[in-house]
Design an enzyme around this catalytic site. Sequence first.
Site, PDB file in Angstrom:
ATOM      1  N   SER A 136      -2.180  40.466  16.423  1.00  0.00           N
ATOM      2  CA  SER A 136      -3.068  40.098  15.324  1.00  0.00           C
ATOM      3  C   SER A 136      -4.340  40.926  15.408  1.00  0.00           C
ATOM      4  O   SER A 136      -4.775  41.315  16.504  1.00  0.00           O
ATOM      5  CB  SER A 136      -3.419  38.611  15.400  1.00  0.00           C
ATOM      6  OG  SER A 136      -4.439  38.280  14.463  1.00  0.00           O
ATOM      7  N   TYR A 146      -6.971  32.180  21.133  1.00  0.00           N
ATOM      8  CA  TYR A 146      -5.964  32.862  20.309  1.00  0.00           C
ATOM      9  C   TYR A 146      -6.247  34.365  20.278  1.00  0.00           C
ATOM     10  O   TYR A 146      -5.341  35.191  20.470  1.00  0.00           O
ATOM     11  CB  TYR A 146      -5.964  32.291  18.894  1.00  0.00           C
ATOM     12  CG  TYR A 146      -4.911  32.902  17.988  1.00  0.00           C
ATOM     13  CD1 TYR A 146      -3.602  32.427  17.995  1.00  0.00           C
ATOM     14  CD2 TYR A 146      -5.235  33.952  17.133  1.00  0.00           C
ATOM     15  CE1 TYR A 146      -2.632  32.983  17.176  1.00  0.00           C
ATOM     16  CE2 TYR A 146      -4.268  34.521  16.309  1.00  0.00           C
ATOM     17  CZ  TYR A 146      -2.977  34.033  16.331  1.00  0.00           C
ATOM     18  OH  TYR A 146      -2.025  34.596  15.525  1.00  0.00           O
TER      19      TYR A 146
END
Length: 255
Positions: A136, A146
Amino acid sequence: MATALVTGPTAGIGRAFADKLAREGYDLVLVARDEGRLKEVATEISRLHGVACEVLAADLTDPAELAVVERRFVDGPIEVLVNNAGFGQKKPFWANTVEQEEKQLDLLVRVVLRLTHAAVLPMIERGSGAVVNVSSVAGFVPRGTYSAHKSWVTNFSAGLAIELHAKGVAVMALAPGFVHTEFHARMGMDKTVIPSFLWLDATELVDEAWKDLMHGKPVSIPSWRYKLISAGARYVPRTLIARFSTLGLDGRRRG
């Protein structure tokens, strides 16, 4: 026919990869927790593209079930692995239990490491194969666990790509931004706070990623806007990034 294994293939990026690989002529091994949904997707892909679809229902955060998937790389040749399974936390780090955080760490890092290791050993022996690890653009921004996990995925994949290139094995990190998938809905994200031009289509994203893989790129960042964002993140002062991050990459206001 060559065979590809895709984790998290029932929707979003994973489903787009499954469809793309089927169009490219690969038989598929589809891995996710929901066996019923997996079988529906397998049936639909087989009907649309005329390829064989094997279903492996597994919770990849369970060591015993992960081991079953790892053994699949020994049972028959897998030419392409797509590590796509993942989830995000609805709450910030300090509001989650350590068990919740460990589960995310397991799925986004440990599972990627173990399945990549299981895949590349036979690929090296054959002198061919490819691994795509879905990361990501969040990994380029210092913001929460994350982002930290995705930063690891990108760096791990890019480093491995250099090491395995001479052995005929391609490894690539795919680092998308906001994509129209179920991922954000499951997190309770208010998608209206994100400008429309930042949203990507999963099928178009995967088509671009596949081209990057075929060209041997170690990191694929789809679309010009995310290429600019990721490049800018390397030079923007961290104080400014921290201020911007009060609106998280998951679409939730913080602070």
